[in-house]
Motif scaffolding. Structure first.
Motif, mmCIF file in Angstrom:
data_model
loop_
_atom_site.group_PDB
_atom_site.id
_atom_site.type_symbol
_atom_site.label_atom_id
_atom_site.label_comp_id
_atom_site.label_asym_id
_atom_site.label_seq_id
_atom_site.Cartn_x
_atom_site.Cartn_y
_atom_site.Cartn_z
ATOM 1 N N ALA A 91 0.828 -1.206 0.000
ATOM 2 C CA ALA A 91 0.000 0.000 0.000
ATOM 3 C C ALA A 91 0.862 1.257 0.000
ATOM 4 O O ALA A 91 2.040 1.237 0.371
ATOM 5 C CB ALA A 91 -0.936 -0.002 1.208
ATOM 6 N N ASP A 92 0.262 2.367 -0.390
ATOM 7 C CA ASP A 92 0.975 3.644 -0.392
ATOM 8 C C ASP A 92 1.204 4.152 1.024
ATOM 9 O O ASP A 92 2.253 4.725 1.330
ATOM 10 C CB ASP A 92 0.178 4.692 -1.176
ATOM 11 C CG ASP A 92 -0.020 4.293 -2.626
ATOM 12 O OD1 ASP A 92 0.967 3.888 -3.258
ATOM 13 O OD2 ASP A 92 -1.154 4.376 -3.119
ATOM 14 N N ALA B 130 2.468 17.883 -0.974
ATOM 15 C CA ALA B 130 3.357 16.940 -0.309
ATOM 16 C C ALA B 130 4.587 17.711 0.159
ATOM 17 O O ALA B 130 5.051 18.611 -0.539
ATOM 18 C CB ALA B 130 3.773 15.820 -1.256
ATOM 19 N N TYR B 131 5.094 17.388 1.337
ATOM 20 C CA TYR B 131 6.258 18.116 1.837
ATOM 21 C C TYR B 131 7.329 17.150 2.327
ATOM 22 O O TYR B 131 7.052 16.074 2.851
ATOM 23 C CB TYR B 131 5.873 19.083 2.967
ATOM 24 C CG TYR B 131 5.276 18.409 4.180
ATOM 25 C CD1 TYR B 131 6.076 17.865 5.187
ATOM 26 C CD2 TYR B 131 3.894 18.307 4.320
ATOM 27 C CE1 TYR B 131 5.514 17.247 6.289
ATOM 28 C CE2 TYR B 131 3.329 17.689 5.416
ATOM 29 C CZ TYR B 131 4.144 17.163 6.394
ATOM 30 O OH TYR B 131 3.589 16.541 7.495
ATOM 31 N N LEU C 133 5.511 9.198 -4.687
ATOM 32 C CA LEU C 133 4.083 9.031 -4.436
ATOM 33 C C LEU C 133 3.308 10.272 -4.854
ATOM 34 O O LEU C 133 2.269 10.179 -5.518
ATOM 35 C CB LEU C 133 3.848 8.725 -2.950
ATOM 36 C CG LEU C 133 2.387 8.607 -2.499
ATOM 37 C CD1 LEU C 133 1.653 7.539 -3.306
ATOM 38 C CD2 LEU C 133 2.319 8.312 -1.004
ATOM 39 N N ALA C 134 3.810 11.446 -4.485
ATOM 40 C CA ALA C 134 3.146 12.696 -4.867
ATOM 41 C C ALA C 134 3.091 12.845 -6.379
ATOM 42 O O ALA C 134 2.078 13.273 -6.946
ATOM 43 C CB ALA C 134 3.872 13.879 -4.246
ATOM 44 N N ASP C 135 4.169 12.470 -7.035
ATOM 45 C CA ASP C 135 4.219 12.583 -8.489
ATOM 46 C C ASP C 135 3.177 11.672 -9.134
ATOM 47 O O ASP C 135 2.487 12.057 -10.083
ATOM 48 C CB ASP C 135 5.623 12.215 -8.969
ATOM 49 C CG ASP C 135 5.809 12.450 -10.457
ATOM 50 O OD1 ASP C 135 5.512 13.563 -10.924
ATOM 51 O OD2 ASP C 135 6.245 11.517 -11.149
ATOM 52 N N ARG C 136 3.049 10.475 -8.606
ATOM 53 C CA ARG C 136 2.085 9.540 -9.164
ATOM 54 C C ARG C 136 0.646 10.023 -8.977
ATOM 55 O O ARG C 136 -0.209 9.797 -9.837
ATOM 56 C CB ARG C 136 2.285 8.167 -8.509
ATOM 57 C CG ARG C 136 1.298 7.120 -8.920
ATOM 58 C CD ARG C 136 1.858 5.722 -8.748
ATOM 59 N NE ARG C 136 2.429 5.488 -7.440
ATOM 60 C CZ ARG C 136 1.727 5.149 -6.364
ATOM 61 N NH1 ARG C 136 0.423 5.051 -6.457
ATOM 62 N NH2 ARG C 136 2.320 4.913 -5.207
#
Length: 462
Positions: free
Chosen positions: A176-177, A316-317, A339-342
Motif C-alpha cells: 500500500a501507499d 506533499a512536503y 508518491l506525490a508525483d504519481r
C-alpha cells in the motif's frame, strides 16, 4: 496483543456505510458464482485434493457467516467514498486461497475502474496450505493488481490488524501507499509458529515495525475512521489540473535582514533560536498526515515527510530539520516525491541541513545511493517542486532536496559547496581564516540570487 475484530466488526468501526460486493467474481476468464455456503464448482477438497478441506471450508463459513476469508465492497469512510477489503481471520486464519485471490483482484479492479481509493483491513496468517502453490501464486496476482492500481494513480491505504503476517502482509499490506497499524498488532512476514526460537518478539509487533520505518502511523481503533478519512482526502486531492502550477514558497518566519557578510550568514543559519522546519510546517501546512521510514528498516527523525493543505490545496512536503540527514531520510523523501508525483500532488521541500551524515554507519547504510535516489526522484517528477532554503544548505546533502530552477531562500540561510571551516582546512588555512573563506564562497542569500542558484529571497511573514 491487539483486540481481534471480525471483518464485519472492523468494517463497522471504520465506515459510515458499506455495501457488500461479493456475489460474482472473476477467476482469469471464468466467472464463478458464489453459493450460500461459500463453495463453488471445482475439484473435491480443493486443487490438491486435500482430504477434509471442503469440510473445513464449510465449518469456517458456518462459524463466521462469511463465504471466504475476504469481504469486499464499496464504503464511505468519514465522508470519503472508497473500495474496501476486509480480511476475516476467523475464516481459516484469514488465509489466501484461490477464491481469496479472486476477491482481491475484483476489489483492486473495481477501485481502478471506478477511480476510488482502496482501503484494506488486513488480518491474515498467510497463504492457505490446503491449496499449496495455487494459494501462494495469488501473491503474484495481487502484485500485478498493485502495479495496475499505481499506474492508474489510485491510492491505497492499508490498516494492519491482528495478526498481519505472511504473504498478505508482504503484498496487500506492505504494497500500500500508506500503512497504518493498530497498536500491539502482530505484524511480520514470519508467523508466530515459524519464527526462530530466539527471535526478538518485539520485531513482530506494530510498534516494532513502526520503529523500523515499515509502518507510517499507529492508530488506536477509535481514531481509525478519522485517520483513514484524513488520508483519503489528502491522497485524492491532486490531479493534473491542481498540479499544473507550483506552490509559492512560504514567507520567512525570522525577523532578520539579509546578512552583510558570509560569516554572518553562517551565524544566522546556525543560530539555535532560528525557526526550523517544524515552525514552518505549523505556520503554513494544515491538516497534515505524515509518512514514516524508508521501507528498508530505517527512520531519520530529522526528515519529516507527509501531506497537508497549503495555499488552499493539497501539497506533499519533505522537510529537513537542521540535523545531518541520514540515508533513511533521503530514501523517505524520495518515496514521498514519487508518491506525490504519481498522484498529481505538487511538492514543497524545506532545505535545512549542515550536510549528509558522514559517519561509518551512514556509509554502510548507503549514503551515496540514498542521495542519488532523491536527486533522481526530484529530477524525474512531473509535478512541480518548490524548495525553500530555511537554514543551512550544506553541500550535496542539502542540494539533493532543492528543485532546480525553483529554489528560494530566507534571509537567515546560506548555501555552500562546503562548510567554510572545512574549506579553510582543505586549503590549509588556519581556523581564523574561516570567516574570510565564507566571503569567498559567496554563500549569502543575495549571493545565491546573483549566481542564479536561487530565484529570490522570500520576505518576512506579514
Amino acid at each position: 496483543m491487539a483486540e481481534r475484530l471480525s471483518a464485519r466488526e472492523a468494517i463497522a468501526l471504520l465506515t459510515d456505510d458499506f455495501t457488500d460486493d461479493v456475489t460474482v467474481e472473476v477467476t482469469g476468464e471464468v466467472t464463478v458464482e458464489v453459493t450460500g455456503d461459500g463453495t463453488s464448482d471445482g475439484p473435491a477438497d480443493g486443487p490438491l485434493g486435500w482430504e477434509g478441506y471442503d469440510a473445513s471450508h464449510a465449518l469456517a463459513a458456518a462459524r463466521t457467516g462469511e463465504s471466504e476469508s475476504v469481504v469486499h465492497g464499496t464504503a464511505v469512510v468519514d465522508g470519503q467514498r472508497c473500495v474496501l477489503v476486509a480480511f476475516e481471520f476467523g475464516f481459516l486464519g484469514g488465509s489466501l486461497g484461490r477464491r481469496t485471490g479472486d476477491r482481491l483482484v475484483a476489489a483492486y479492479r473495481r477501485a481502478r475502474e471506478c477511480r476510488l481509493p482502496l482501503v484494506s483491513l488486513v488480518a491474515t496468517g498467510g497463504s492457505r496450505m490446503q491449496e499449496g502453490m495455487v494459494a501462494l501464486t495469488q501473491l503474484q496476482r495481487v502484485a500485478a493488481e498493485t502495479v495496475a492500481l499505481r499506474e492508474a494513480a489510485v491510492p491505497h491505504v492499508a490498516v494492519l490488524r491482528d495478526p498481519a503476517t505472511g504473504g498478505g502482509w508482504a503484498t496487500v499490506g506492505a504494497g500500500a501507499d500508506v500503512v497504518l497499524a493498530l497498536p500491539s498488532a502482530q505484524i511480520g512476514f514470519a508467523g508466530s509458529r515459524v519464527r526462530p526460537p530466539d527471535a526478538d518478539p518485539a520485531a513482530y509487533t506494530a510498534e516494532g515495525q513502526w520503529a523500523a520505518g515499515h509502518v507510517d502511523t499507529l492508530v488506536p481503533g477509535l481514531e481509525l475512521r478519522a485517520a483513514v478519512g484524513r488520508w483519503l482526502r489528502l491522497l485524492t486531492g491532486g490531479g493534473p489540473r491542481l498540479a499544473a502550477a507550483p506552490v509559492g514558497p512560504p514567507p520567512a518566519l525570522a525577523e532578520v535582514s539579509a546578512p552583510a557578510t558570509g560569516w554572518e550568514a553562517v551565524a544566522l543559519a546556525r543560530a539555535p533560536e532560528r525557526p526550523r522546519a517544524g515552525a514552518y510546517l505549523d505556520a503554513y501546512v494544515e491538516g497534515r498526515a505524515e509518512i514514516r521510514g524508508d521501507r528498508c528498516g530505517g527512520v531519520d527523525p530529522g526528515m519529516r515527510c507527509g501531506f497537508g493543505w497549503y495555499e488552499g490545496r493539497v501539497v506533499a512536503y519533505a522537510a529537513q530539520g537542521g540535523t545531518p540527514t541520514r540515508p533513511a531520510g533521503y530514501r523517505t523523501a524520495a518515496r514521498l516525491v514519487r508518491l506525490a508525483d504519481r498522484l498529481g500532488i505538487p511538492v514543497l521541500t524545506l532545505v535545512d541541513t549542515p550536510g549528509a551524515a558522514n559517519d561509518a554507519e551512514a556509509e554502510r547504510a548507503g549514503a551515496g545511493p540514498a542521495i542519488a535516489e532523491v536527486f533522481a526522484a526530484i529530477a524525474a517528477a512531473r509535478v512541480p517542486v518548490t524548495s525553500l532554503l530555511i537554514g543551512e544548505g550544506g553541500s550535496g546533502g542539502a542540494l539533493a532536496l532543492a528543485a532546480a530552477g525553483n529554489t528560494w531562500a530566507t534571509p537567515d540561510s546560506y548555501f555552500s559547496v562546503i562548510a567554510p571551516e572545512l574549506a579553510a582546512a582543505i586549503l590549509k588555512r588556519p581556523p581564523e581564516q574561516a570567516p574570510a573563506t565564507a566571503d569567498q564562497l559567496r554563500l549569502r542569500p543575495q549571493d545565491l540570487v546573483e549566481l542564479g542558484v536561487v530565484r529570490g529571497i522570500v520576505p518576512r511573514r506579514a
